[in-house]
Design a protein around this motif. Structure first.
Motif, PDB file in Angstrom:
ATOM      1  N   GLN A 184       0.832  -1.200   0.000  1.00  0.00           N
ATOM      2  CA  GLN A 184       0.000   0.000   0.000  1.00  0.00           C
ATOM      3  C   GLN A 184       0.870   1.256   0.000  1.00  0.00           C
ATOM      4  N   ASN A 185       1.946   1.244   0.782  1.00  0.00           N
ATOM      5  CA  ASN A 185       2.855   2.398   0.793  1.00  0.00           C
ATOM      6  C   ASN A 185       3.657   2.492  -0.500  1.00  0.00           C
ATOM      7  N   ALA A 186       3.955   1.341  -1.107  1.00  0.00           N
ATOM      8  CA  ALA A 186       4.634   1.362  -2.405  1.00  0.00           C
ATOM      9  C   ALA A 186       3.737   1.987  -3.476  1.00  0.00           C
ATOM     10  N   ASP A 215      11.845   2.877  -1.419  1.00  0.00           N
ATOM     11  CA  ASP A 215      11.745   4.249  -0.907  1.00  0.00           C
ATOM     12  C   ASP A 215      10.741   4.342   0.239  1.00  0.00           C
ATOM     13  N   ALA A 216       9.591   3.697   0.084  1.00  0.00           N
ATOM     14  CA  ALA A 216       8.573   3.737   1.132  1.00  0.00           C
ATOM     15  C   ALA A 216       9.088   3.058   2.404  1.00  0.00           C
ATOM     16  N   PHE A 217       9.804   1.940   2.247  1.00  0.00           N
ATOM     17  CA  PHE A 217      10.339   1.224   3.406  1.00  0.00           C
ATOM     18  C   PHE A 217      11.340   2.097   4.161  1.00  0.00           C
ATOM     19  N   VAL A 218      12.202   2.802   3.435  1.00  0.00           N
ATOM     20  CA  VAL A 218      13.180   3.686   4.076  1.00  0.00           C
ATOM     21  C   VAL A 218      12.471   4.783   4.864  1.00  0.00           C
ATOM     22  N   ILE A 219      11.452   5.391   4.256  1.00  0.00           N
ATOM     23  CA  ILE A 219      10.700   6.445   4.938  1.00  0.00           C
ATOM     24  C   ILE A 219      10.037   5.908   6.204  1.00  0.00           C
ATOM     25  N   LEU A 220       9.420   4.727   6.103  1.00  0.00           N
ATOM     26  CA  LEU A 220       8.727   4.149   7.260  1.00  0.00           C
ATOM     27  C   LEU A 220       9.697   3.805   8.382  1.00  0.00           C
ATOM     28  N   VAL A 254      -5.601   7.645   5.961  1.00  0.00           N
ATOM     29  CA  VAL A 254      -4.678   8.025   7.039  1.00  0.00           C
ATOM     30  C   VAL A 254      -3.259   7.553   6.719  1.00  0.00           C
ATOM     31  N   ASP A 255      -3.111   6.322   6.245  1.00  0.00           N
ATOM     32  CA  ASP A 255      -1.780   5.795   5.913  1.00  0.00           C
ATOM     33  C   ASP A 255      -1.128   6.577   4.777  1.00  0.00           C
ATOM     34  N   VAL A 256      -1.916   6.909   3.749  1.00  0.00           N
ATOM     35  CA  VAL A 256      -1.372   7.671   2.622  1.00  0.00           C
ATOM     36  C   VAL A 256      -0.962   9.063   3.079  1.00  0.00           C
ATOM     37  N   LEU A 257      -1.801   9.713   3.880  1.00  0.00           N
ATOM     38  CA  LEU A 257      -1.466  11.045   4.397  1.00  0.00           C
ATOM     39  C   LEU A 257      -0.175  11.022   5.201  1.00  0.00           C
ATOM     40  N   PHE A 258      -0.008   9.975   6.003  1.00  0.00           N
ATOM     41  CA  PHE A 258       1.184   9.919   6.835  1.00  0.00           C
ATOM     42  C   PHE A 258       2.443   9.786   5.985  1.00  0.00           C
ATOM     43  N   LEU A 259       2.422   8.952   4.950  1.00  0.00           N
ATOM     44  CA  LEU A 259       3.607   8.808   4.097  1.00  0.00           C
ATOM     45  C   LEU A 259       3.894  10.125   3.373  1.00  0.00           C
TER      46      LEU A 259
END
Length: 649
Positions: free
Chosen positions: A491-493, A510-515, A587-592
């Motif tokens: 989902q974050n990808a 990239d998403a994993f690094v940010i998280l 909420v998850d998309v906003l946070f990323l």
């Protein structure tokens, strides 16, 4: 800030939200299209080999398709008959169901009409044949021989022959009274040992069907109302939900104990079995509700310090729903597409069940079996069910991510597209279907082994030793956890792909690094946010269940309402989950988006923040909450200093 700037400049690729749009993971899109062509080939093959006509028109035990002329099957008597005027399949013993092979274990014949009334003897069967021209005994017997030929005991139906009616579109004669399938139902519901209990449960569902439908509609309405509340009063929603859940859980528990005490006090010396069952069910419900309420209160006590953070987060998501109202209807479209695909898949599966060449079985009748590599087509079909279903769900995730990303990274909200959802769908179809296909395939690779292990565990139940059973369960649990982690990362990808138009692997990295860099925030926000959404689901289930208890209580003397109440509560939870999962996704998309914004922007000229004032307040609140909890306060303070300065007036 200087180290971050040098790292940012030396990077080969920068985050440029919504600036570039390019096709991603094209080979995977081609592979997915090729796979779908294979699914279409299975459907076409089954239709071309006569499976569709056998399924719809029906066929007898000799391989003849009802309602048409047939070709002779070598070695099979009574095959190759002209059955143009015999359009219905009739089973001599329709209630004899073979659970192992999943079929009716009975001689099947083609007849011109189903018996519309009960036939109690061979004489009645003979009269029915003479009056209607519909012969219910095997083809080699003439109606005049039904009462005289000794073979009639084997070649004629088991009497009394139940009243039957043709199933619409499928031309099978089915008993009007479904009570003959009680043994089948009892075999499926293994925990019911007393057939009378099963019959009372089924009768309870049938008697309360109008109430069940009304309560299911109520849960749908409550879910819609909850979404409206989230949209307009997100700041006070958390406290309202908390208070309502406390009152609802206390009220529900109190009502259950009150009903139990009332029924026990009013119980007379002579009680019906139904009344005893309802009293026992009330006691179990009351004890379960009490335990659940105590656990819920303890969890809320532990989480109370993080309520302020959740209020701010819900407010930001609420603003998204104000600008993107069509997000509320995403579950409807996804569910509609899934229903269409599942209907197609089940239809083709039924086709595959009647596909193949006619082969004599050990009883001298005809079965249709596929030989060679073609007999493994159903495995391909099962993989298609998982992959395409996951693909449809992933399309929803990418659509929501694209719309929320457009909202977040548009500085002037007045400049948003007229329909951000439709714009997101357009970008998905034009650029990112390959990424969605790859992400859904990865989930499929995890689901298939887990399903195989679950099937093996079911088949070996009671046969394997304790060690093997423990290892199987451990493997199933590990695969389930891996699937959930991959789903969250996917989902974050998809969000990273929507932001920067990069392929799946790059976006996932990239998403994993940010998280990982924001691990403390992820833990805090997801824990509290998910818990509050869970409270919303509990509120809907409790409200629907409470209404069900009050309505079904009026039928307690003649209806068991254990099963109707369970059905209603399960449906209410499913509906609430479908709606609130969209909110969780936003909420998850906003946070990323926020994490990327704070990493690559510092509020200086040329690197202004994309976030608005409300989200800056959310950042300040999260910093204060984490300091109070003693989790990374110093790091958070240093990281968010520019943000605090930008927010000061």
């Amino acid at each position: 800030t200087s180290s971050l700037s040098s790292e940012h400049k030396s990077s080969k690729r920068e985050w440029k939200p919504l600036e570039d749009h390019s096709c991603t993971d094209v080979p995977w899109l081609l592979l997915f299209i090729l796979f779908c062509v294979g699914m279409g080939f299975i459907c076409g093959f089954s239709i071309a080999t006569g499976a569709a006509s056998r399924l719809l028109s029906g066929y007898d035990s000799y391989g003849n398709i009802c309602g048409q002329k047939n070709v002779k099957v070598e070695g099979i008597i009574n095959s190759g008959l002209d059955l143009t005027h015999k359009k219905y399949v009739f089973f001599l013993d329709p209630c004899n169901i073979d659970l192992v092979h999943q079929r009716i274990k009975s001689l099947a014949l083609c007849v011109s009409a189903c018996p519309r009334k009960e036939l109690k003897s061979l004489a009645d069967i003979q009269k029915f044949a003479e009056a209607n021209g519909s012969r219910l005994c095997s083809y080699e017997l003439q109606p005049s021989e039904y009462t005289t030929d000794p073979r009639a005991a084997k070649l004629c139906p088991k009497y009394p022959v139940p009243e039957s009616a043709p199933i619409p579109f499928f031309h099978r004669c089915a008993p009007v009274n479904i009570s003959c399938y009680a043994k089948f139902a009892e075999a499926l519901i293994t925990f019911v040992s007393d057939s009378s209990v099963l019959h009372r449960l089924i009768s309870g569902v049938m008697t309360s069907k109008e109430i069940i439908m009304g309560l299911c509609l109520l849960s749908l309405v409550l879910s819609m109302i909850l979404m409206v509340i989230i949209r307009y009063i997100s700041r006070v929603l958390v406290w309202i939900l908390t208070i309502l859940v406390i009152l609802g859980s206390l009220g529900g528990t109190g009502v259950l104990w009150w009903l139990y005490a009332k029924q026990r006090m009013s119980a007379s010396g002579v009680e019906t079995q139904i009344a005893k069952d309802n009293l026992q069910a009330l006691l179990i419900y009351a004890i379960s509700a009490t335990v659940f309420t105590v656990i819920l209160f303890l969890i809320m006590l532990i989480m109370r310090k993080r309520v302020a953070l959740t209020i701010a987060l819900f407010h930001v998501a609420g603003k998204v729903f104000i600008h993107l109202p069509l997000l509320v209807f995403q579950p409807f479209w996804t569910f509609f597409v899934l229903i269409l695909f599942w209907t197609y898949w089940i239809t083709v599966l039924l086709f595959l069940g009647t596909t193949g060449s006619p082969v004599p079985n050990e009883e001298g009748f005809v079965e249709f079996r596929m030989v060679g590599p073609l007999k493994y087509m159903w495995w391909y079909h099962v993989v298609g069910l998982i992959w395409i279903s996951e693909f449809i769900l992933a399309c929803q995730q990418m659509t929501v991510a694209g719309a929320v990303v457009t909202y977040y990274f548009t500085r002037e909200k007045r400049n948003l597209p007229f329909m951000p959802i439709l714009a997101s769908v357009n970008r998905l179809v034009c650029y990112h279907l390959g990424t969605v296909a790859k992400g859904s395939f990865i989930i499929t690779l995890v689901k298939i082994p887990r399903m195989i292990l679950m099937y093996i565990h079911t088949q070996l139940k009671g046969k394997e030793n304790a060690c093997a059973r423990c290892m199987l369960k451990a493997c199933i649990c590990c695969l389930w956890c891996l699937e959930k982690c991959l789903t969250y990362l996917n989902q974050n990808a998809y969000t990273a792909t929507a932001i920067n138009s990069t392929n799946f692997c790059t976006s996932a990295k990239d998403a994993f690094v940010i998280l990982v860099e924001n691990a403390l925030r992820v833990a805090a926000i997801n824990t509290v946010g998910d818990f509050m959404l869970f409270l919303g689901k509990v509120l809907i289930v409790c409200s629907t269940g409470l209404a069900g208890i009050m309505l079904l209580n009026y039928q307690r003397d003649y209806t068991i309402w254990v099963l109707p109440l369970i059905i209603v509560c399960l449906f209410a939870f499913l509906v609430a989950h479908c709606f609130l999962s969209i909110y969780e996704m936003v909420v998850d998309v906003l946070f990323l988006c926020f994490a990327i914004d704070t990493k690559y922007n510092d509020g200086s000229p040329g690197r202004e923040f994309y976030m608005d004032k409300v989200l800056m307040e959310f950042v300040e609140n999260s910093r204060k909450s984490m300091k109070e909890a003693g989790r990374g306060g110093g790091a958070e303070g240093r990281e968010l200093k520019p943000m605090v300065g930008a927010d000061e007036e």
